[in-house]
Design a protein around this motif. Structure first.
Motif, mmCIF file in Angstrom:
data_model
loop_
_atom_site.group_PDB
_atom_site.id
_atom_site.type_symbol
_atom_site.label_atom_id
_atom_site.label_comp_id
_atom_site.label_asym_id
_atom_site.label_seq_id
_atom_site.Cartn_x
_atom_site.Cartn_y
_atom_site.Cartn_z
ATOM 1 N N ASP A 51 -11.585 103.543 -79.783
ATOM 2 C CA ASP A 51 -10.930 102.304 -80.165
ATOM 3 C C ASP A 51 -11.972 101.214 -79.930
ATOM 4 O OD1 ASP A 51 -9.512 99.849 -80.153
ATOM 5 O OD2 ASP A 51 -7.649 100.905 -79.682
ATOM 6 N N ALA A 52 -12.673 100.818 -80.963
ATOM 7 C CA ALA A 52 -13.825 99.921 -80.844
ATOM 8 C C ALA A 52 -13.450 98.588 -80.209
ATOM 9 C CB ALA A 52 -14.464 99.703 -82.214
ATOM 10 N N GLU A 53 -12.310 98.036 -80.563
ATOM 11 C CA GLU A 53 -11.929 96.735 -80.019
ATOM 12 C C GLU A 53 -11.613 96.833 -78.527
ATOM 13 O OE1 GLU A 53 -11.435 92.759 -79.643
ATOM 14 O OE2 GLU A 53 -12.410 93.898 -81.223
ATOM 15 N N ARG A 54 -10.941 97.884 -78.105
ATOM 16 C CA ARG A 54 -10.664 98.054 -76.669
ATOM 17 C C ARG A 54 -11.958 98.275 -75.887
ATOM 18 N NH1 ARG A 54 -5.482 98.531 -74.986
ATOM 19 N NH2 ARG A 54 -3.925 98.799 -76.598
ATOM 20 N N LEU A 55 -12.875 99.048 -76.434
ATOM 21 C CA LEU A 55 -14.156 99.285 -75.767
ATOM 22 C C LEU A 55 -14.964 97.993 -75.702
ATOM 23 C CD1 LEU A 55 -16.189 101.113 -74.412
ATOM 24 C CD2 LEU A 55 -16.939 101.861 -76.688
ATOM 25 N N ARG A 56 -14.997 97.233 -76.800
ATOM 26 C CA ARG A 56 -15.713 95.954 -76.813
ATOM 27 C C ARG A 56 -15.130 95.010 -75.768
ATOM 28 N NH1 ARG A 56 -15.579 90.934 -77.985
ATOM 29 N NH2 ARG A 56 -13.403 91.026 -78.586
ATOM 30 N N THR A 57 -13.808 94.982 -75.664
ATOM 31 C CA THR A 57 -13.147 94.120 -74.683
ATOM 32 C C THR A 57 -13.488 94.546 -73.255
ATOM 33 O OG1 THR A 57 -11.339 93.662 -76.223
ATOM 34 C CG2 THR A 57 -10.901 93.271 -73.889
ATOM 35 N N ALA A 58 -13.501 95.840 -72.996
ATOM 36 C CA ALA A 58 -13.843 96.332 -71.658
ATOM 37 C C ALA A 58 -15.287 95.967 -71.299
ATOM 38 C CB ALA A 58 -13.647 97.848 -71.582
ATOM 39 N N LEU A 59 -16.209 96.168 -72.235
ATOM 40 C CA LEU A 59 -17.609 95.807 -71.987
ATOM 41 C C LEU A 59 -17.759 94.299 -71.815
ATOM 42 C CD1 LEU A 59 -19.443 98.159 -74.494
ATOM 43 C CD2 LEU A 59 -19.439 98.321 -71.991
ATOM 44 N N LEU A 60 -17.031 93.537 -72.603
ATOM 45 C CA LEU A 60 -17.060 92.082 -72.472
ATOM 46 C C LEU A 60 -16.622 91.668 -71.076
ATOM 47 C CD1 LEU A 60 -17.235 89.169 -73.466
ATOM 48 C CD2 LEU A 60 -14.968 89.482 -74.486
ATOM 49 N N ASN A 61 -15.574 92.282 -70.547
ATOM 50 C CA ASN A 61 -15.110 91.965 -69.192
ATOM 51 C C ASN A 61 -16.168 92.285 -68.138
ATOM 52 O OD1 ASN A 61 -12.622 91.003 -70.073
ATOM 53 N ND2 ASN A 61 -11.617 92.979 -69.840
ATOM 54 N N VAL A 62 -16.817 93.438 -68.267
ATOM 55 C CA VAL A 62 -17.867 93.822 -67.313
ATOM 56 C C VAL A 62 -19.030 92.835 -67.377
ATOM 57 C CG1 VAL A 62 -19.606 95.579 -66.792
ATOM 58 C CG2 VAL A 62 -17.253 96.266 -67.273
ATOM 59 N N LEU A 63 -19.451 92.499 -68.590
ATOM 60 C CA LEU A 63 -20.585 91.579 -68.750
ATOM 61 C C LEU A 63 -20.237 90.162 -68.304
ATOM 62 C CD1 LEU A 63 -21.931 92.894 -72.157
ATOM 63 C CD2 LEU A 63 -23.056 93.086 -69.925
ATOM 64 N N THR A 64 -19.016 89.732 -68.541
ATOM 65 C CA THR A 64 -18.593 88.402 -68.086
ATOM 66 C C THR A 64 -18.582 88.348 -66.565
ATOM 67 O OG1 THR A 64 -17.303 88.045 -70.094
ATOM 68 C CG2 THR A 64 -16.721 86.703 -68.180
ATOM 69 N N ASN A 65 -18.094 89.408 -65.929
ATOM 70 C CA ASN A 65 -18.130 89.472 -64.465
ATOM 71 C C ASN A 65 -19.569 89.440 -63.961
ATOM 72 O OD1 ASN A 65 -15.347 89.582 -64.350
ATOM 73 N ND2 ASN A 65 -15.270 91.812 -64.127
ATOM 74 N N ALA A 66 -20.462 90.138 -64.644
ATOM 75 C CA ALA A 66 -21.876 90.136 -64.254
ATOM 76 C C ALA A 66 -22.464 88.735 -64.404
ATOM 77 C CB ALA A 66 -22.654 91.133 -65.103
ATOM 78 N N ARG A 67 -22.137 88.055 -65.503
ATOM 79 C CA ARG A 67 -22.628 86.693 -65.707
ATOM 80 C C ARG A 67 -22.153 85.773 -64.589
ATOM 81 N NH1 ARG A 67 -19.825 84.220 -70.223
ATOM 82 N NH2 ARG A 67 -18.678 83.144 -68.627
ATOM 83 N N HIS A 68 -20.878 85.889 -64.226
ATOM 84 C CA HIS A 68 -20.349 85.064 -63.132
ATOM 85 C C HIS A 68 -21.048 85.380 -61.811
ATOM 86 C CE1 HIS A 68 -16.359 84.449 -65.489
ATOM 87 N NE2 HIS A 68 -17.314 83.679 -65.930
ATOM 88 N N ALA A 69 -21.301 86.652 -61.551
ATOM 89 C CA ALA A 69 -21.981 87.046 -60.313
ATOM 90 C C ALA A 69 -23.406 86.517 -60.286
ATOM 91 C CB ALA A 69 -21.976 88.570 -60.171
ATOM 92 N N LEU A 70 -24.093 86.575 -61.424
ATOM 93 C CA LEU A 70 -25.464 86.048 -61.485
ATOM 94 C C LEU A 70 -25.488 84.548 -61.231
ATOM 95 C CD1 LEU A 70 -26.880 87.996 -64.563
ATOM 96 C CD2 LEU A 70 -27.582 88.248 -62.166
ATOM 97 N N ARG A 71 -24.540 83.845 -61.814
ATOM 98 C CA ARG A 71 -24.476 82.393 -61.591
ATOM 99 C C ARG A 71 -24.173 82.077 -60.132
ATOM 100 N NH1 ARG A 71 -21.283 80.402 -66.937
ATOM 101 N NH2 ARG A 71 -23.090 80.382 -68.304
ATOM 102 N N ALA A 72 -23.246 82.823 -59.545
ATOM 103 C CA ALA A 72 -22.899 82.589 -58.136
ATOM 104 C C ALA A 72 -24.090 82.864 -57.241
ATOM 105 C CB ALA A 72 -21.708 83.461 -57.736
ATOM 106 N N ALA A 73 -24.824 83.948 -57.527
ATOM 107 C CA ALA A 73 -26.009 84.268 -56.727
ATOM 108 C C ALA A 73 -27.082 83.202 -56.891
ATOM 109 C CB ALA A 73 -26.551 85.641 -57.124
ATOM 110 N N ASP A 74 -27.235 82.706 -58.131
ATOM 111 C CA ASP A 74 -28.223 81.672 -58.394
ATOM 112 C C ASP A 74 -27.859 80.392 -57.638
ATOM 113 O OD1 ASP A 74 -30.552 80.626 -59.680
ATOM 114 O OD2 ASP A 74 -29.230 79.533 -61.036
#
Length: 82
Positions: A51-74
């Motif tokens: 299910d491409a849209e569900r997989l894209r959404t799951a990856l988007l959530n992981v990457l968004t969390n990573a972006r937030h963590a990088l900003r917090a660390a910075d």
């Protein structure tokens, strides 16, 4: 008292290009910014059934969390909290 019953999840399974899903997820996670995501994709990987849209959404959530963590660390390292 009636207990609500969750509807079953319906998957829209079809052939999907994992490379396109990964790129679309990264683009969405860093919308409007330069993405630090670097791809090293094997172009010989065939399409997969998912299910491409569900997989894209799951990856988007992981990457968004990573972006937030990088900003917090910075921010923390800029302010000497690390």
């Amino acid at each position: 008292m009636t207990v609500p019953i969750a509807r079953p999840i319906r998957f829209d399974l079809a052939d999907a290009d994992l490379h396109q899903i990964c790129r679309a997820s990264a683009d969405a996670a860093w919308a409007g910014e330069t993405s630090p995501v670097v791809f090293d994709l094997d172009e010989s990987v065939p399409a997969v059934v998912t299910d491409a849209e569900r997989l894209r959404t799951a990856l988007l959530n992981v990457l968004t969390n990573a972006r937030h963590a990088l900003r917090a660390a910075d921010v923390a390292s800029t302010h000497g909290a690390l």
